[in-house]
Design a protein around this motif. Sequence first.
Motif, mmCIF file in Angstrom:
data_model
loop_
_atom_site.group_PDB
_atom_site.id
_atom_site.type_symbol
_atom_site.label_atom_id
_atom_site.label_comp_id
_atom_site.label_asym_id
_atom_site.label_seq_id
_atom_site.Cartn_x
_atom_site.Cartn_y
_atom_site.Cartn_z
ATOM 1 N N LEU A 204 0.779 -1.246 0.036
ATOM 2 C CA LEU A 204 -0.029 0.145 0.012
ATOM 3 C C LEU A 204 1.082 1.268 -0.069
ATOM 4 C CD1 LEU A 204 -2.746 -1.232 2.429
ATOM 5 C CD2 LEU A 204 -3.130 -0.729 -0.057
ATOM 6 N N ALA A 205 1.916 1.090 0.498
ATOM 7 C CA ALA A 205 2.944 2.373 0.546
ATOM 8 C C ALA A 205 3.342 2.871 -0.788
ATOM 9 C CB ALA A 205 4.079 2.036 1.285
ATOM 10 N N GLY A 206 3.777 1.700 -1.549
ATOM 11 C CA GLY A 206 3.993 2.073 -2.992
ATOM 12 C C GLY A 206 3.183 1.759 -4.070
ATOM 13 N N ALA A 207 1.947 1.478 -3.867
ATOM 14 C CA ALA A 207 0.855 1.547 -4.984
ATOM 15 C C ALA A 207 -0.341 2.394 -4.505
ATOM 16 C CB ALA A 207 0.349 0.059 -5.108
ATOM 17 N N LYS A 208 -0.697 3.136 -5.484
ATOM 18 C CA LYS A 208 -1.993 3.888 -5.379
ATOM 19 C C LYS A 208 -3.067 2.756 -5.388
ATOM 20 C CE LYS A 208 -0.654 8.054 -7.759
ATOM 21 N NZ LYS A 208 -0.812 9.096 -8.978
ATOM 22 N N PRO A 209 -4.077 2.932 -4.520
ATOM 23 C CA PRO A 209 -5.229 1.944 -4.434
ATOM 24 C C PRO A 209 -5.852 1.542 -5.829
ATOM 25 C CG PRO A 209 -5.395 3.714 -2.469
ATOM 26 C CD PRO A 209 -4.435 3.813 -3.479
ATOM 27 N N ALA A 210 -6.257 2.631 -6.532
ATOM 28 C CA ALA A 210 -6.736 2.418 -7.773
ATOM 29 C C ALA A 210 -5.660 1.504 -8.825
ATOM 30 C CB ALA A 210 -6.961 3.632 -8.569
ATOM 31 N N ASP A 211 -4.408 1.796 -8.878
ATOM 32 C CA ASP A 211 -3.625 0.923 -9.583
ATOM 33 C C ASP A 211 -3.356 -0.227 -8.884
ATOM 34 O OD1 ASP A 211 -2.944 3.313 -11.032
ATOM 35 O OD2 ASP A 211 -0.932 3.672 -9.831
ATOM 36 N N LEU A 212 -3.368 -0.714 -7.542
ATOM 37 C CA LEU A 212 -3.363 -2.192 -7.149
ATOM 38 C C LEU A 212 -4.680 -2.773 -7.604
ATOM 39 C CD1 LEU A 212 -2.161 -4.014 -5.252
ATOM 40 C CD2 LEU A 212 -3.240 -3.025 -3.275
ATOM 41 N N VAL A 213 -5.586 -2.228 -7.442
ATOM 42 C CA VAL A 213 -7.274 -2.984 -7.739
ATOM 43 C C VAL A 213 -6.804 -3.427 -9.393
ATOM 44 C CG1 VAL A 213 -9.470 -2.626 -8.049
ATOM 45 C CG2 VAL A 213 -8.558 -1.825 -5.958
ATOM 46 N N THR A 214 -6.453 -2.251 -9.969
ATOM 47 C CA THR A 214 -6.472 -2.687 -11.432
ATOM 48 C C THR A 214 -5.332 -3.890 -11.860
ATOM 49 O OG1 THR A 214 -6.714 -0.443 -12.090
ATOM 50 C CG2 THR A 214 -5.902 -1.695 -13.749
ATOM 51 N N ALA A 215 -4.239 -3.841 -11.097
ATOM 52 C CA ALA A 215 -3.089 -4.826 -11.324
ATOM 53 C C ALA A 215 -3.712 -6.167 -10.842
ATOM 54 C CB ALA A 215 -2.119 -4.604 -10.500
ATOM 55 N N ILE A 216 -4.412 -6.178 -9.816
ATOM 56 C CA ILE A 216 -5.093 -7.723 -9.437
ATOM 57 C C ILE A 216 -6.248 -7.935 -10.351
ATOM 58 C CG2 ILE A 216 -6.590 -8.752 -7.675
ATOM 59 C CD1 ILE A 216 -5.272 -6.730 -5.753
ATOM 60 N N GLU A 217 -7.029 -7.146 -10.787
ATOM 61 C CA GLU A 217 -7.836 -7.609 -11.864
ATOM 62 C C GLU A 217 -7.528 -7.971 -13.125
ATOM 63 O OE1 GLU A 217 -10.767 -8.543 -10.840
ATOM 64 O OE2 GLU A 217 -11.892 -7.029 -9.443
ATOM 65 N N GLN A 218 -6.450 -7.414 -13.497
ATOM 66 C CA GLN A 218 -5.909 -7.519 -14.811
ATOM 67 C C GLN A 218 -4.641 -8.789 -14.657
ATOM 68 O OE1 GLN A 218 -4.944 -3.757 -16.804
ATOM 69 N NE2 GLN A 218 -7.074 -3.353 -16.687
ATOM 70 N N SER A 219 -4.438 -9.164 -13.519
ATOM 71 C CA SER A 219 -3.387 -10.343 -13.304
ATOM 72 C C SER A 219 -2.107 -9.752 -13.644
ATOM 73 C CB SER A 219 -3.777 -11.518 -14.222
ATOM 74 O OG SER A 219 -5.265 -12.077 -13.854
ATOM 75 N N GLN A 220 -1.727 -8.570 -13.198
ATOM 76 C CA GLN A 220 -0.312 -7.891 -13.633
ATOM 77 C C GLN A 220 0.595 -8.381 -12.502
ATOM 78 O OE1 GLN A 220 -0.782 -3.773 -14.172
ATOM 79 N NE2 GLN A 220 -2.459 -3.915 -15.551
ATOM 80 N N VAL A 221 1.052 -9.636 -12.656
ATOM 81 C CA VAL A 221 1.981 -10.288 -11.881
ATOM 82 C C VAL A 221 3.243 -9.720 -11.453
ATOM 83 C CG1 VAL A 221 3.270 -12.285 -11.319
ATOM 84 C CG2 VAL A 221 1.065 -12.670 -12.150
ATOM 85 N N ASP A 222 3.788 -9.263 -12.752
ATOM 86 C CA ASP A 222 5.155 -8.393 -12.600
ATOM 87 C C ASP A 222 5.171 -7.083 -11.869
ATOM 88 O OD1 ASP A 222 6.163 -10.320 -14.263
ATOM 89 O OD2 ASP A 222 6.056 -9.175 -16.164
ATOM 90 N N TYR A 223 4.069 -6.354 -11.874
ATOM 91 C CA TYR A 223 3.732 -5.306 -11.104
ATOM 92 C C TYR A 223 3.731 -5.600 -9.661
ATOM 93 C CZ TYR A 223 1.274 -1.058 -9.132
ATOM 94 O OH TYR A 223 0.867 -0.030 -8.380
ATOM 95 N N LEU A 224 3.046 -6.598 -9.277
ATOM 96 C CA LEU A 224 3.115 -7.075 -7.956
ATOM 97 C C LEU A 224 4.239 -7.482 -7.271
ATOM 98 C CD1 LEU A 224 -0.437 -8.830 -8.029
ATOM 99 C CD2 LEU A 224 0.029 -6.574 -7.076
ATOM 100 N N THR A 225 5.157 -7.903 -8.195
ATOM 101 C CA THR A 225 6.566 -8.397 -7.569
ATOM 102 C C THR A 225 7.461 -7.494 -7.147
ATOM 103 O OG1 THR A 225 7.361 -9.087 -9.812
ATOM 104 C CG2 THR A 225 6.255 -10.928 -8.882
ATOM 105 N N GLN A 226 7.113 -6.152 -7.722
ATOM 106 C CA GLN A 226 8.029 -5.114 -7.280
ATOM 107 C C GLN A 226 8.116 -4.705 -5.852
ATOM 108 O OE1 GLN A 226 8.297 -2.129 -10.944
ATOM 109 N NE2 GLN A 226 6.299 -3.201 -11.221
ATOM 110 N N PHE A 227 7.045 -5.314 -5.061
ATOM 111 C CA PHE A 227 7.132 -4.845 -3.670
ATOM 112 C C PHE A 227 7.670 -5.839 -2.784
ATOM 113 C CE2 PHE A 227 3.039 -3.604 -5.728
ATOM 114 C CZ PHE A 227 3.233 -2.020 -5.584
ATOM 115 N N PRO A 228 8.560 -5.342 -1.744
ATOM 116 C CA PRO A 228 9.078 -6.120 -0.776
ATOM 117 C C PRO A 228 8.434 -7.262 -0.225
ATOM 118 C CG PRO A 228 8.913 -4.062 0.166
ATOM 119 C CD PRO A 228 8.366 -3.766 -1.215
ATOM 120 N N GLY A 229 9.090 -8.412 -0.193
ATOM 121 C CA GLY A 229 8.219 -9.675 0.088
ATOM 122 C C GLY A 229 7.177 -10.269 -0.632
#
Length: 204
Positions: free
Chosen positions: A88-113
């Motif tokens: 949540l620190a690194g992603a705007k909520p709207a971007d996070l929701v979009t990444a999840i719904e569009q299966s943007q795995v690469d976007y999600l792997t940029q966060f620690p852990g």
Amino acid sequence: MYEYLKGLITQVSPGTIVLETKDGVGYKIYPANPYHFEVNQEAQVFVEQIVRETEMSLYGFATLTEKQLFNKLLNVSGIGPKSALAILAGAKPADLVTAIEQSQVDYLTQFPGVGKKTAQQIVLDLSGKMDDFASLVEQASASFADSGATGAAKSSSNLEDALAALEALGYGPKDIKKVEKALLGQDGSTSDLVSKGLTLLVTG
């Protein structure tokens, strides 16, 4: 137990803030970006209490939307409070929701852990379950208002604090060094530098 807390910010550190309520109780809170706050600032912080066998912690959020997303992320296998907060620190909520719904795995792997397996698990567990955020996404960009920096705080000191905040979110030495090199010499408040650093880390 708690929905939000209102009070006076009495302490700001790289990983936490302390909010003192009118009854004189100081609450230690783990927010995504502590430097959105300043000491002696009146603030309202949405909070989520996490209770474990050896720990009871409060995590803080700028908006109710962020708090709700935090709780969504906690339902994902492999995601704990610290990982959820870092996302949540690194992603705007709207971007996070979009990444999840569009299966943007690469976007999600940029966060620690968050490795590829965990990112895939986030998509698997939450994809198709974010409709309840549709009416809230427009509000998600609302953030804590930064108070203008007062005094002659040095940019180098702000950068040091910003790097410490990123480290508290779980970013490693390699990432911290990358941010330090990119932000060296830039002006701005600590909060600004944290935001810039997170943008660099997420966008590569």
